[in-house]
Design an enzyme around this catalytic site. Structure first.
Site, PDB file in Angstrom:
ATOM      1  N   HIS A 122       0.812  -1.205   0.000  1.00 34.01           N
ATOM      2  CA  HIS A 122       0.000   0.000   0.000  1.00 34.01           C
ATOM      3  C   HIS A 122       0.853   1.266   0.000  1.00 34.01           C
ATOM      4  O   HIS A 122       1.887   1.345   0.666  1.00 34.01           O
ATOM      5  CB  HIS A 122      -1.037   0.002   1.129  1.00 34.01           C
ATOM      6  CG  HIS A 122      -0.516   0.077   2.529  1.00 34.01           C
ATOM      7  ND1 HIS A 122      -0.164   1.256   3.135  1.00 34.01           N
ATOM      8  CD2 HIS A 122      -0.284  -0.900   3.442  1.00 34.01           C
ATOM      9  CE1 HIS A 122       0.237   1.016   4.366  1.00 34.01           C
ATOM     10  NE2 HIS A 122       0.192  -0.277   4.588  1.00 34.01           N
ATOM     11  N   ASP A 182       6.239   0.864   6.301  1.00 32.85           N
ATOM     12  CA  ASP A 182       4.770   0.716   6.252  1.00 32.85           C
ATOM     13  C   ASP A 182       4.164   1.822   5.397  1.00 32.85           C
ATOM     14  O   ASP A 182       3.660   2.815   5.903  1.00 32.85           O
ATOM     15  CB  ASP A 182       4.219   0.754   7.690  1.00 32.85           C
ATOM     16  CG  ASP A 182       2.759   0.319   7.734  1.00 32.85           C
ATOM     17  OD1 ASP A 182       2.133   0.518   8.789  1.00 32.85           O
ATOM     18  OD2 ASP A 182       2.248  -0.178   6.705  1.00 32.85           O
ATOM     19  N   GLU A 184      -4.923   1.991   2.867  1.00 40.52           N
ATOM     20  CA  GLU A 184      -4.932   0.769   3.699  1.00 40.52           C
ATOM     21  C   GLU A 184      -5.116   1.132   5.172  1.00 40.52           C
ATOM     22  O   GLU A 184      -5.812   0.436   5.916  1.00 40.52           O
ATOM     23  CB  GLU A 184      -3.619   0.008   3.533  1.00 40.52           C
ATOM     24  CG  GLU A 184      -3.591  -1.334   4.254  1.00 40.52           C
ATOM     25  CD  GLU A 184      -3.180  -1.232   5.727  1.00 40.52           C
ATOM     26  OE1 GLU A 184      -3.512  -2.158   6.486  1.00 40.52           O
ATOM     27  OE2 GLU A 184      -2.571  -0.209   6.132  1.00 40.52           O
ATOM     28  N   GLU A 185      -4.484   2.244   5.575  1.00 43.86           N
ATOM     29  CA  GLU A 185      -4.372   2.531   7.003  1.00 43.86           C
ATOM     30  C   GLU A 185      -5.681   2.871   7.698  1.00 43.86           C
ATOM     31  O   GLU A 185      -5.866   2.570   8.879  1.00 43.86           O
ATOM     32  CB  GLU A 185      -3.369   3.676   7.221  1.00 43.86           C
ATOM     33  CG  GLU A 185      -1.930   3.318   6.861  1.00 43.86           C
ATOM     34  CD  GLU A 185      -1.330   2.269   7.786  1.00 43.86           C
ATOM     35  OE1 GLU A 185      -0.197   1.839   7.533  1.00 43.86           O
ATOM     36  OE2 GLU A 185      -2.016   1.842   8.747  1.00 43.86           O
ATOM     37  N   ASP A 187       2.981  -6.296   3.532  1.00 44.20           N
ATOM     38  CA  ASP A 187       2.587  -5.213   4.440  1.00 44.20           C
ATOM     39  C   ASP A 187       2.974  -5.561   5.869  1.00 44.20           C
ATOM     40  O   ASP A 187       2.209  -5.401   6.813  1.00 44.20           O
ATOM     41  CB  ASP A 187       1.072  -4.955   4.349  1.00 44.20           C
ATOM     42  CG  ASP A 187       0.664  -3.719   5.166  1.00 44.20           C
ATOM     43  OD1 ASP A 187      -0.514  -3.635   5.549  1.00 44.20           O
ATOM     44  OD2 ASP A 187       1.551  -2.876   5.439  1.00 44.20           O
ATOM     45  N   HIS A 232       4.175   3.088  12.412  1.00 41.85           N
ATOM     46  CA  HIS A 232       3.269   4.206  12.694  1.00 41.85           C
ATOM     47  C   HIS A 232       3.890   5.267  13.586  1.00 41.85           C
ATOM     48  O   HIS A 232       3.185   5.941  14.356  1.00 41.85           O
ATOM     49  CB  HIS A 232       1.965   3.716  13.346  1.00 41.85           C
ATOM     50  CG  HIS A 232       1.129   2.843  12.465  1.00 41.85           C
ATOM     51  ND1 HIS A 232      -0.078   2.320  12.877  1.00 41.85           N
ATOM     52  CD2 HIS A 232       1.323   2.361  11.210  1.00 41.85           C
ATOM     53  CE1 HIS A 232      -0.603   1.585  11.920  1.00 41.85           C
ATOM     54  NE2 HIS A 232       0.221   1.596  10.896  1.00 41.85           N
TER      55      HIS A 232
HETATM   56 ZN   LIG Z   1       0.643  -1.135   6.504  1.00 44.30          ZN
END
Ligand SMILES: [Zn+2]
Length: 474
Positions: A285, A297, A331-332, A359, A429
């Protein structure tokens, strides 16, 4: 071994050896004697592995993506500019059918935010509002803090929670377990009358960096603001409470959700030489959270999938079926990219032989997790053996990815790239999600693993058999 299968084996082996030459078509639905058939790919897959691990192309491209565009939250200009860049570069690479597919995505914006410790002493505490959270009033919310370790403690102290800010200081167990506090903490805290909630970041290790991520509300309780703090500070506030020191903070958040915004999945292909309508998807993603640079990510996942195609192309390999790289949007916080693809390609989902997603970081690859029929599992496990030279030959049952989930629910076999995720949640994140945390050589092995799995599944005379388990929701 029965006669029929010997003949088929010889036929299939001949077909495999003649990868560079058009092979006689094999009828779909024929049983594959996979070990002989797949062993026949070894020479070609060794070339793929050698080519993929001969440079740092995927890492260098990831560095360029993250240096040029930074983080890429759904609805942001940086995401859309990064998507344009990918489309341009895919065209420069000479990929087939390079195009974008539209998806409307949630548009959450963070705004300014802060967390101030007021009692027992003044201090500014690092914090990150959670995705989807509402804002506080402009002057913020100043209230005593009630620290709990888990939902049982919250229930035990429910009477004390009214009018307070509840801090979930839940130690990291694993992502699946601990992320429940991030997902549902605002609802749990509001249910007992809290005015806001704070979360010990969902991470096993850190250097006082909070980790964001999506949170959810439900209509049964009042929505309250919810933010993550550093592990060190959650533990400190807990110690203060245990010592009987009153803990008071001021939380200020300007977060808000704007109307949905237009975005896109970006796509490039290596068109199949014999059955171009049958497709193997390789993907990651493109969106990320609005902190760090979204390297592991999940810019790394997209670059690995993309580079897998480039390596096939560089070697002049064109499998029977089309290999399609997809850079998903959203995606998140919503999975609208995956859903839009499922809906736009609904008539072709039966022709999707396999969907692969990366992912989970692109550290040293260990193999793949697979969701599909037992007979398909037996085949992909055989293909996994071709990756023994790079240690990526462990194929396990179960796995896939958020973005390919919607099509997997419609019966498309799904696969997730597995890697050594020891450090993934250290940076996940957070502002520390940067390309320097990734090793170019390990990333190149991820390219090799994705290229080999996708190439062989796309070139097998017989499409992976369907059936078997589907992810929840079907
Ligand atoms: Zn991800």
């Amino acid at each position: 071994m029965r006669h029929a299968s010997i003949a088929r084996t010889l036929l299939l082996t001949a077909a495999v050896v003649a990868t560079r030459l058009p092979a006689p078509a094999a009828a779909s639905g024929q049983q594959v004697d996979d070990s002989a058939t797949i062993a026949g790919y070894r020479a070609t897959t060794d070339r793929l592995i050698a080519a993929a691990t001969s440079d740092s192309a995927a890492w260098l491209r990831l560095a360029e993506l993250t240096d040029r565009f930074g983080n890429r939250l759904s609805g942001s200009e940086s995401l859309e500019r990064a998507l344009d860049w990918v489309l341009d570069r895919m065209r420069e690479d000479g990929l087939d059918n390079v195009h974008a597919e539209r998806a409307m995505v949630p548009h959450w914006v963070r705004g300014n935010e802060s967390l101030q410790l007021v009692e027992p002493r003044p201090a500014r505490l690092p914090m990150l509002g959670l995705g989807g959270s509402i804002s506080t009033p402009p002057e913020g919310i100043t209230a005593p803090v009630l620290v709990v370790s888990d939902t049982l403690e919250l229930a035990a102290h429910a009477a004390e929670a009214r009018g307070k800010i509840v801090l979930f200081d839940a130690p990291y167990v694993n992502y699946g377990v601990t992320v429940q506090y991030r997902a549902h903490g605002a609802v749990w805290a509001s249910r007992v009358g809290a005015v806001a909630a704070l979360l010990r970041s969902v991470s096993p290790f850190e250097m006082r960096e909070p980790h964001t991520g999506v949170t959810y509300y439900d209509s049964t309780v009042r929505r309250i603001p919810f933010a993550a703090i550093a592990i060190e500070d959650a533990a400190m506030l807990h110690r203060m409470q245990r010592r009987g020191q009153p803990v008071v903070v001021t939380l200020k958040m300007e977060a808000r959700t704007l109307p949905d915004a237009p975005s896109r999945n970006v796509i490039g292909e290596l068109r199949g030489r014999e059955r171009p309508d049958e497709v193997v998807v390789v993907s990651g993603h493109m969106d990320s959270w609005d902190v760090g640079t979204g390297a592991m990510d999940d810019g790394g996942g997209v670059m690995v999938a993309w580079e897998a195609l480039r390596v096939m192309k560089r070697l002049g390999l064109r499998p029977r079926r089309t290999v399609r790289v997809v850079g998903w949007t959203n995606e998140e916080n919503g999975d609208r990219g995956g859903e839009a693809y499922r809906d736009a390609h609904a008539p072709q989902l039966d022709d999707h032989a396999l969907a692969i997603e990366s992912d989970g970081g692109v550290f040293r690859p260990t193999g793949f997790g697979f969701t599909g029929s037992d007979s398909a599992f037996a085949i992909v496990r055989q293909i996994g053996r071709l990756l023994d030279g790079i240690g990526a030959d462990t194929i396990t049952k179960g796995g896939g990815g958020t973005d390919i989930g919607p099509m997997m629910e419609r019966g498309v076999p799904g696969m997730g790239l597995n890697d050594d995720g020891t450090r993934y949640f250290w940076y996940h994140h957070s502002d520390a999600d940067t390309v320097d945390k990734l090793d170019p050589a390990e990333m190149a092995k991820c390219v090799a693993a994705m290229a080999v799995m996708a190439y062989v599944v796309a070139d097998l005379p017989v499409k992976l058999p369907r059936g078997g388990p589907r992810p929840a929701g079907e």
